[in-house]
Design a protein around this motif. Structure first.
Motif, PDB file in Angstrom:
ATOM      1  N   CYS A 100       2.871  35.571  34.302  1.00  0.00           N
ATOM      2  CA  CYS A 100       3.368  34.725  33.219  1.00  0.00           C
ATOM      3  C   CYS A 100       2.474  34.911  31.991  1.00  0.00           C
ATOM      4  O   CYS A 100       1.255  34.717  32.072  1.00  0.00           O
ATOM      5  N   GLU A 102       2.413  33.098  29.473  1.00  0.00           N
ATOM      6  CA  GLU A 102       2.079  31.804  28.888  1.00  0.00           C
ATOM      7  C   GLU A 102       0.919  31.129  29.642  1.00  0.00           C
ATOM      8  O   GLU A 102      -0.090  30.798  29.055  1.00  0.00           O
ATOM      9  N   CYS A 103       1.055  30.962  30.976  1.00  0.00           N
ATOM     10  CA  CYS A 103       0.057  30.206  31.744  1.00  0.00           C
ATOM     11  C   CYS A 103      -0.776  31.090  32.670  1.00  0.00           C
ATOM     12  O   CYS A 103      -1.728  30.612  33.283  1.00  0.00           O
ATOM     13  N   CYS A 140       7.104  32.276  33.589  1.00  0.00           N
ATOM     14  CA  CYS A 140       7.402  31.681  34.884  1.00  0.00           C
ATOM     15  C   CYS A 140       8.459  30.582  34.678  1.00  0.00           C
ATOM     16  O   CYS A 140       8.669  30.135  33.544  1.00  0.00           O
ATOM     17  N   CYS A 143       7.218  27.551  32.596  1.00  0.00           N
ATOM     18  CA  CYS A 143       6.979  27.829  31.175  1.00  0.00           C
ATOM     19  C   CYS A 143       8.295  28.118  30.457  1.00  0.00           C
ATOM     20  O   CYS A 143       8.466  27.724  29.299  1.00  0.00           O
TER      21      CYS A 143
HETATM   22 ZN    ZN Z   1       3.834  30.051  33.185  1.00  0.00          ZN
END
Ligand code: ZN
Ligand code: ZN
Length: 150
Positions: A100, A102-103, A140, A143
């Protein structure tokens, strides 16, 4: 597919460590056991937080040193993705990662058909192929949902 239990894997791993002269302390065994059970590619910090209640003397450095030792023994992989802190993966079978952006969550998936790329590479280049690496990136589910909300 296979019926090796987590307990068998733990026993085998301890055997492998003992063979290389590593002493098995309760803390070391706890870190190893955590890695075998975990499928979310923890950082040393994640493992520390999970074990500190049971082992008040444990430190992030202890966890990290154990992970390095397991890595040297071929029991875990240190994942090479650009994250602030390294994530670790117990070596089971060959699999790929989707990451992911983002995270930083990493999830496993299999794609056995891709092994053919090694055969093809050997055929085309005459190299003696040892392995290949592939990562897939995206958002993911959590997110992706958050992105849709805002
Ligand atoms: Zn994520
Ligand atoms: Zn993995």
């Amino acid at each position: 597919m296979h019926h090796t239990t987590e307990h068998d894997i733990l026993k085998e791993s301890i055997h492998k460590l003992r063979e290389t002269g590593v002493r098995i302390t309760p803390q070391r065994q706890a870190v190893l056991n955590y890695m075998i059970k975990s499928d979310d590619h923890p950082t040393a910090d994640d493992i520390y937080k999970a074990l500190v209640d049971e082992f008040p003397n444990i430190s992030v450095a202890t966890v990290y040193n154990n992970l390095r030792l397991f890595k040297d023994t071929g029991l875990v992989n240190e994942l090479p993705y650009g994250d602030a802190s390294s994530r670790f993966d117990f070596i089971t079978s060959a699999h790929y990662h989707v990451i992911c952006t983002e995270c930083g969550k990493i999830t496993d998936f299999n794609y056995p058909a891709l092994n053919e790329v090694e055969t093809l590479a050997k055929h085309v280049t005459n190299f003696d192929i040892t392995h290949h690496r592939m990562e897939v990136y995206g958002l993911c589910p959590e997110c992706a949902e958050n992105t849709n909300k805002s």
